[in-house]
Write a protein that holds these residues in place. Structure first.
Motif, PDB file in Angstrom:
ATOM      1  N   UNK A 394      60.921  21.295 -26.173  1.00 24.67           N
ATOM      2  CA  UNK A 394      59.629  20.637 -25.914  1.00 24.67           C
ATOM      3  C   UNK A 394      59.823  19.262 -25.296  1.00 24.67           C
ATOM      4  N   UNK A 395      60.654  18.424 -25.933  1.00 31.14           N
ATOM      5  CA  UNK A 395      60.692  17.031 -25.478  1.00 31.14           C
ATOM      6  C   UNK A 395      61.542  16.839 -24.222  1.00 31.14           C
ATOM      7  N   UNK A 396      62.610  17.634 -24.083  1.00 33.83           N
ATOM      8  CA  UNK A 396      63.472  17.417 -22.911  1.00 33.83           C
ATOM      9  C   UNK A 396      63.017  18.203 -21.696  1.00 33.83           C
ATOM     10  N   UNK A 397      62.358  19.366 -21.922  1.00 37.42           N
ATOM     11  CA  UNK A 397      61.993  20.201 -20.771  1.00 37.42           C
ATOM     12  C   UNK A 397      60.486  20.367 -20.566  1.00 37.42           C
ATOM     13  N   UNK A 398      59.796  20.952 -21.566  1.00 40.44           N
ATOM     14  CA  UNK A 398      58.394  21.303 -21.321  1.00 40.44           C
ATOM     15  C   UNK A 398      57.522  20.084 -21.020  1.00 40.44           C
ATOM     16  N   UNK A 399      57.737  18.986 -21.751  1.00 40.91           N
ATOM     17  CA  UNK A 399      56.881  17.821 -21.532  1.00 40.91           C
ATOM     18  C   UNK A 399      57.083  17.185 -20.158  1.00 40.91           C
ATOM     19  N   UNK A 400      58.334  16.868 -19.761  1.00 37.33           N
ATOM     20  CA  UNK A 400      58.478  16.278 -18.420  1.00 37.33           C
ATOM     21  C   UNK A 400      58.085  17.234 -17.298  1.00 37.33           C
ATOM     22  N   UNK A 401      58.453  18.519 -17.404  1.00 36.10           N
ATOM     23  CA  UNK A 401      58.091  19.451 -16.323  1.00 36.10           C
ATOM     24  C   UNK A 401      56.572  19.605 -16.286  1.00 36.10           C
ATOM     25  N   UNK A 402      55.953  19.721 -17.474  1.00 36.06           N
ATOM     26  CA  UNK A 402      54.494  19.829 -17.533  1.00 36.06           C
ATOM     27  C   UNK A 402      53.837  18.585 -16.935  1.00 36.06           C
ATOM     28  N   UNK A 403      54.354  17.419 -17.294  1.00 37.55           N
ATOM     29  CA  UNK A 403      53.784  16.166 -16.778  1.00 37.55           C
ATOM     30  C   UNK A 403      53.877  16.107 -15.259  1.00 37.55           C
ATOM     31  N   UNK A 404      55.007  16.551 -14.730  1.00 35.36           N
ATOM     32  CA  UNK A 404      55.190  16.574 -13.272  1.00 35.36           C
ATOM     33  C   UNK A 404      54.147  17.485 -12.623  1.00 35.36           C
ATOM     34  N   UNK A 405      54.033  18.717 -13.134  1.00 34.37           N
ATOM     35  CA  UNK A 405      53.102  19.686 -12.526  1.00 34.37           C
ATOM     36  C   UNK A 405      51.656  19.185 -12.620  1.00 34.37           C
ATOM     37  N   UNK A 406      51.325  18.567 -13.747  1.00 39.31           N
ATOM     38  CA  UNK A 406      49.941  18.115 -13.951  1.00 39.31           C
ATOM     39  C   UNK A 406      49.574  17.002 -12.965  1.00 39.31           C
ATOM     40  N   UNK A 407      50.490  16.037 -12.772  1.00 39.38           N
ATOM     41  CA  UNK A 407      50.149  14.951 -11.826  1.00 39.38           C
ATOM     42  C   UNK A 407      50.124  15.476 -10.388  1.00 39.38           C
TER      43      UNK A 407
END
Ligand code: PFF
Length: 459
Positions: A394-407
């Motif tokens: 969650x913290x190393x992959x899903x959150x940063x990748x999700x944040x990137x896609x969302x912006x």
């Protein structure tokens, strides 16, 4: 307008619920530890930059997606970009929601156990006699507790049922009502505890430890930790705030709300450092920079204080764990809601039924995480036990990748007019602020996230 899905009744309710999601174990348990490891004030500066340049633009973007789609994290992308692969960002968010709730509730269960112990005045370690001297081993006591097969799972279950209770009551009567109750309590307790810790003899040393910049500790991986901590602390990247914003009314002002949530969250994180470090230094213990700080070092400190100051020490310890419990609960509610909103809307279930499905699944996954500290210590996937695996995923992959896609989605894919309308709607936003925000959403946040992420993966 009242919708069938429910709405937050007021802007204050919306901000307090989002701040409740943000303020959690991440602020009180994780932040001081990261500061200790990452060079004190140097880490805090990098963290502040990560909050305002990277995480806040993601938060604003999630608000825009949520309010314009009025749907859960997956449904939002299906509605705004039907038939397009963007839905992957939503799927990652909901999958992440189940996993984060599962491992988070384990630590929340420990917190509940320590709150009960503090209440009973029994924050004791294992007593033993070493070299003829009577000593109390708080580490043995903590490790004994977490590696037990059943007790931590029992606490995890009680905590999960508390979360379930609030979520199944719905948005206004559940999430908003309890956020309005718990957040002010939490803020008052924190101020009282800071006041108390400032009277202890360790204040100067504690503050020096917290605020002295140690540049030698700043490495690329500290920068990644700061970004990870900022995302975790603001609950961004998993669609949690997409879900919450889908219940915002049209006159909720998105940008000031996001700014207020960031300020409250940062304030609580820094004040937690002001509570913990002076307290630890006051009894002359070195703050061990690790997850044990709150469950090993502090009980030791509290029992010394209780010995010296009896009632004041007892109240201090109890208030501290109540604070941690309130913070954990307002956050776990928001994780649960990511999943409940999706399960309810996708499978057309009532809120109660959807919440029950989520609770059962997370109880099973959470038990796996809990057992990975005890009987399942040897059970690993890619070399990690369940708890560490979920945490890392969650913290190393899903959150940063999700944040990137969302912006990228809001900055480049959504219709510009709709985005501007959401950002300025409900109140004036100066043209300059709007321009600055768009630069952050389109360029600074996505590029920053990619650079930091790749740097960590390949260097
Ligand atoms: N922000 C919470 C904390 O600091 O403890 C953790 C969190 C809540 C992460 C909700 C993710 C989430 F969706």
């Amino acid at each position: 307008m009242k919708s069938e899905r429910g709405n937050f009744g007021s802007q204050l309710g919306a901000v307090l619920a989002s701040a409740g999601s943000a303020v959690g174990l991440g602020n009180i348990w994780r932040f001081p530890t990261e500061v200790g490891k990452g060079g004190g004030a140097a880490f805090i500066l990098i963290y502040l930059a990560a909050i305002f340049l990277l995480a806040m633009p993601v938060m604003v973007s999630e608000f825009v997606i949520g309010r314009s789609s009025r749907s859960n994290a997956i449904g939002a992308f299906q509605r705004l970009a039907p038939g397009k692969p963007w839905v992957v960002a939503g799927i990652m968010g909901v999958v992440g929601g189940f996993h984060v709730l599962s491992f988070y509730s384990v630590v929340a269960g420990w917190t509940l156990h320590y709150t009960v112990q503090a209440f009973l005045g029994q924050l004791q370690g294992v007593h033993s006699v070493v070299h003829g001297q009577f000593t109390t081993d708080y580490e043995a006591s903590f490790k004994g507790f977490v590696s037990d097969s059943w007790l931590p799972i029992a606490y995890l279950t009680v905590f999960m049922l508390m979360t379930h209770f609030v979520v199944s009551r719905g948005i206004e009567r559940g999430i908003e009502y309890f956020s309005k109750l718990m957040m002010p309590m939490l803020l008052v307790i924190i101020v009282v505890l800071v006041g108390f810790s400032m009277t202890l003899p360790g204040t100067a040393d504690g503050l020096r430890f917290l605020l002295k910049p140690d540049l030698s500790k700043v490495t690329p991986s500290v920068v990644l930790s700061a970004m990870g901590q900022a995302f975790f602390s603001l609950s961004v990247g998993l669609g949690c705030l997409i879900t919450y914003a889908s219940y915002f009314s049209q006159d909720t002002r998105l940008v000031p709300s996001a700014r207020n949530v960031c300020i409250i969250d940062t304030f609580v994180a820094v004040l937690s450092g002001f509570i913990i470090f002076p307290t630890v230094f006051s009894v002359g213990i070195a703050p061990d920079a690790g997850p044990g700080l709150v469950f090993i070092t502090l009980p030791n400190v509290f029992s010394m204080l209780a010995g010296e100051m009896s009632l004041a020490g007892y109240v201090f310890a109890l208030l501290f764990y109540v604070l941690l419990l309130l913070a954990a609960l307002t956050s776990s509610i928001s994780m649960h809601e990511i999943c409940t909103a999706f399960v309810g809307e996708h499978f057309r279930l009532s809120r109660r039924a959807a919440a029950s499905v989520v609770t059962v699944i997370c109880l099973v996954l959470g038990s796996f995480c809990s057992l990975s500290f005890g009987p399942w210590k040897g059970v690993t996937v890619f070399g990690y036990g369940f708890f560490d695996l979920f945490d890392m995923m969650v913290t190393k992959f899903l959150m940063p990748i999700g944040g990137f896609l969302i912006t990228v989605f809001v900055g480049w894919r959504m219709e510009r007019k709709l985005v501007e309308q959401q950002l300025t709607g409900g109140g004036a936003l100066s043209a300059r602020t709007l321009r600055l925000l768009l630069v952050l959403i389109r360029w600074v946040a996505p590029v920053g996230i990619v650079v930091i992420f790749l740097n960590e993966l390949f260097l």
